[in-house]
Design an enzyme around this catalytic site. Structure first.
Site, PDB file in Angstrom:
ATOM      1  N   SER A 142       0.864  -1.192   0.000  1.00  0.00           N
ATOM      2  CA  SER A 142       0.000   0.000   0.000  1.00  0.00           C
ATOM      3  C   SER A 142       0.893   1.232   0.000  1.00  0.00           C
ATOM      4  CB  SER A 142      -0.844  -0.007   1.279  1.00  0.00           C
ATOM      5  OG  SER A 142      -1.462   1.243   1.484  1.00  0.00           O
ATOM      6  N   TYR A 155      -1.960  -0.587  10.521  1.00  0.00           N
ATOM      7  CA  TYR A 155      -1.922  -0.878   9.078  1.00  0.00           C
ATOM      8  C   TYR A 155      -0.598  -0.412   8.484  1.00  0.00           C
ATOM      9  CZ  TYR A 155      -3.718  -1.034   4.234  1.00  0.00           C
ATOM     10  OH  TYR A 155      -3.919  -1.303   2.899  1.00  0.00           O
TER      11      TYR A 155
HETATM   12  N1  LIG Z   1      -8.839  -0.962  -0.834  1.00  0.00           N
HETATM   13  C1  LIG Z   1      -7.807  -0.091  -0.900  1.00  0.00           C
HETATM   14  O1  LIG Z   1      -7.978   1.133  -1.037  1.00  0.00           O
HETATM   15  C2  LIG Z   1      -6.374  -0.606  -0.818  1.00  0.00           C
HETATM   16  C3  LIG Z   1      -5.334   0.296  -1.062  1.00  0.00           C
HETATM   17  C4  LIG Z   1      -4.013  -0.148  -0.992  1.00  0.00           C
HETATM   18  C5  LIG Z   1      -3.750  -1.462  -0.694  1.00  0.00           C
HETATM   19  N2  LIG Z   1      -4.774  -2.333  -0.454  1.00  0.00           N
HETATM   20  C6  LIG Z   1      -4.418  -3.716  -0.127  1.00  0.00           C
HETATM   21  O2  LIG Z   1      -5.025  -4.588  -1.070  1.00  0.00           O
HETATM   22  C7  LIG Z   1      -5.277  -5.861  -0.470  1.00  0.00           C
HETATM   23  C8  LIG Z   1      -6.717  -6.254  -0.713  1.00  0.00           C
HETATM   24  O3  LIG Z   1      -7.539  -5.262  -0.141  1.00  0.00           O
HETATM   25  P1  LIG Z   1      -9.095  -5.078  -0.501  1.00  0.00           P
HETATM   26  O4  LIG Z   1      -9.373  -3.638  -0.545  1.00  0.00           O
HETATM   27  O5  LIG Z   1      -9.451  -5.931  -1.668  1.00  0.00           O
HETATM   28  O6  LIG Z   1      -9.731  -5.636   0.864  1.00  0.00           O
HETATM   29  P2  LIG Z   1     -10.974  -6.577   1.132  1.00  0.00           P
HETATM   30  O7  LIG Z   1     -11.231  -6.518   2.596  1.00  0.00           O
HETATM   31  O8  LIG Z   1     -12.112  -6.259   0.202  1.00  0.00           O
HETATM   32  O9  LIG Z   1     -10.423  -8.031   0.731  1.00  0.00           O
HETATM   33  C9  LIG Z   1      -9.459  -8.683   1.479  1.00  0.00           C
HETATM   34  C10 LIG Z   1      -9.716 -10.174   1.399  1.00  0.00           C
HETATM   35  O10 LIG Z   1      -8.739 -10.809   2.255  1.00  0.00           O
HETATM   36  C11 LIG Z   1      -9.412 -11.820   2.975  1.00  0.00           C
HETATM   37  N3  LIG Z   1      -8.709 -12.108   4.232  1.00  0.00           N
HETATM   38  C12 LIG Z   1      -8.668 -11.359   5.363  1.00  0.00           C
HETATM   39  N4  LIG Z   1      -7.965 -11.983   6.309  1.00  0.00           N
HETATM   40  C13 LIG Z   1      -7.540 -13.142   5.771  1.00  0.00           C
HETATM   41  C14 LIG Z   1      -6.756 -14.221   6.265  1.00  0.00           C
HETATM   42  N5  LIG Z   1      -6.296 -14.253   7.519  1.00  0.00           N
HETATM   43  N6  LIG Z   1      -6.490 -15.261   5.435  1.00  0.00           N
HETATM   44  C15 LIG Z   1      -6.970 -15.270   4.158  1.00  0.00           C
HETATM   45  N7  LIG Z   1      -7.727 -14.278   3.656  1.00  0.00           N
HETATM   46  C16 LIG Z   1      -8.003 -13.235   4.451  1.00  0.00           C
HETATM   47  C17 LIG Z   1     -10.805 -11.271   3.224  1.00  0.00           C
HETATM   48  O11 LIG Z   1     -11.724 -12.304   3.551  1.00  0.00           O
HETATM   49  C18 LIG Z   1     -11.103 -10.580   1.913  1.00  0.00           C
HETATM   50  O12 LIG Z   1     -11.735 -11.436   0.980  1.00  0.00           O
HETATM   51  C19 LIG Z   1      -4.895  -5.701   1.023  1.00  0.00           C
HETATM   52  O13 LIG Z   1      -3.603  -6.212   1.241  1.00  0.00           O
HETATM   53  C20 LIG Z   1      -4.931  -4.192   1.214  1.00  0.00           C
HETATM   54  O14 LIG Z   1      -4.107  -3.774   2.267  1.00  0.00           O
HETATM   55  C21 LIG Z   1      -6.090  -1.944  -0.515  1.00  0.00           C
END
Ligand SMILES: NC(=O)c1ccc[n+]([C@@H]2O[C@H](COP(=O)([O-])OP(=O)(O)OC[C@H]3O[C@@H](n4cnc5c(N)ncnc54)[C@H](O)[C@@H]3O)[C@@H](O)[C@H]2O)c1
Length: 261
Positions: A142, A155
């Protein structure tokens, strides 16, 4: 197709970015194994992806913080796919709060999923890739992995740690033909995280409407828009492909210029 017949695992694949990256890798010709802690949702996502892309996708329940689950995931990649070319470590959680009031068990939980979970995935995926003498490990990090994030110490700390993990593993793997890199997306303003949670929370905390919150975060981006799944997918495909064969230990910003280090 840039990744024809490549074998890929994606964690956190049930929804959001993981789901979108699965669709993108399938479009590029990969065979994909998805993993998520949400059992029903991962099954639904696999059904949806099969309807669009055919049988080249499967899913299983896997908690990335549980070593036996991750070992079983990598074993299944060997059994089902015959090996592993690409591992996208995408599973992550966000719990926010001021550092002076943060519940320590919640803080630890973020570190456990976002940092320890990444290490466990590396432990098993990189061991296999080292035996194969090939593979690309891609950590979804991120912009908060490079810059502190307001009321988001858990985070940001977990994501900063992720970059240390990537750089160290890249050094260990370089001589073995395995590359380890990270992607640092900006705010995915259309993701479930923002739509279902953050817009509401920030609107409440900052006395703004949800539309004003969205505009505020867009205004922080030099290129003038939020990050999209496609923006992240483009860089993941690049890092998974031979086009990036001279790159390892990198953490690439996909932030519209919001982060420049
Ligand atoms: N959404 C944003 O703006 C954003 C920005 C930068 C980075 N990210 C990163 O992108 C990645 C995905 O984020 P997202 O926005 O799709 O989030 P999200 O919450 O929609 O999806 C995350 C997924 O990870 C799964 N998960 C959580 N804990 C878990 C575990 N212990 N084992 C296996 N699966 C698990 C959840 O069930 C979910 O399906 C993350 O690493 C997040 O930090 C997101």
């Amino acid at each position: 197709m840039l990744l024809k017949d490549k074998r890929a695992v994606i964690t956190g694949g049930a929804q959001g970015l993981g789901h979108a990256l699965a669709a993108r890798l399938l479009k590029e010709g990969c065979r994909v194994l998805l993993a998520d802690i949400q059992e029903l949702e991962i099954a639904a996502t696999v059904r949806e992806l099969r309807a669009a892309f055919g049988e080249n996708v499967a899913g299983r329940r896997c908690d990335v913080t549980v070593e036996a689950d991750v070992k079983a995931l990598v074993d299944q990649a060997v059994e089902r796919l015959g090996g592993l070319d690409i591992f996208v470590a995408n599973a992550g959680i966000l719990i926010s709060g001021p550092v002076t009031e943060f519940d320590v068990s919640q803080w630890r939980k973020v570190m456990e999923v976002n940092l320890v979970g990444q290490m466990i995935c590396m432990k098993y995926a990189l061991a296999l890739m080292a035996r194969q003498k090939s593979g690309a490990f891609i950590q979804i990090n991120s912009k908060s992995g490079k810059k502190g994030s307001f009321k988001n110490s858990a985070y940001a700390a977990s994501k900063f740690g992720g970059i240390g993990l990537v750089q160290s593993a890249a050094l260990e793997m370089a001589a073995l033909g395995v590359r380890v890199n990270a992607v640092c997306p900006g705010n995915l303003l259309d993701s479930p995280l923002w739509v279902n949670k953050l817009f509401k929370e920030y609107a409440r905390n900052q006395g703004l409407t949800e539309a004003q919150v969205r505009q505020k975060y867009i205004d922080q981006v030099p290129l003038g828009r939020g990050c999209t799944y496609e923006d992240v997918g483009n860089v993941v495909v690049f890092l998974a492909s031979e086009a990036s064969s001279y790159m390892t230990g990198q953490a690439i910003n996909v932030t519209g210029g919001q982060e420049m280090r």
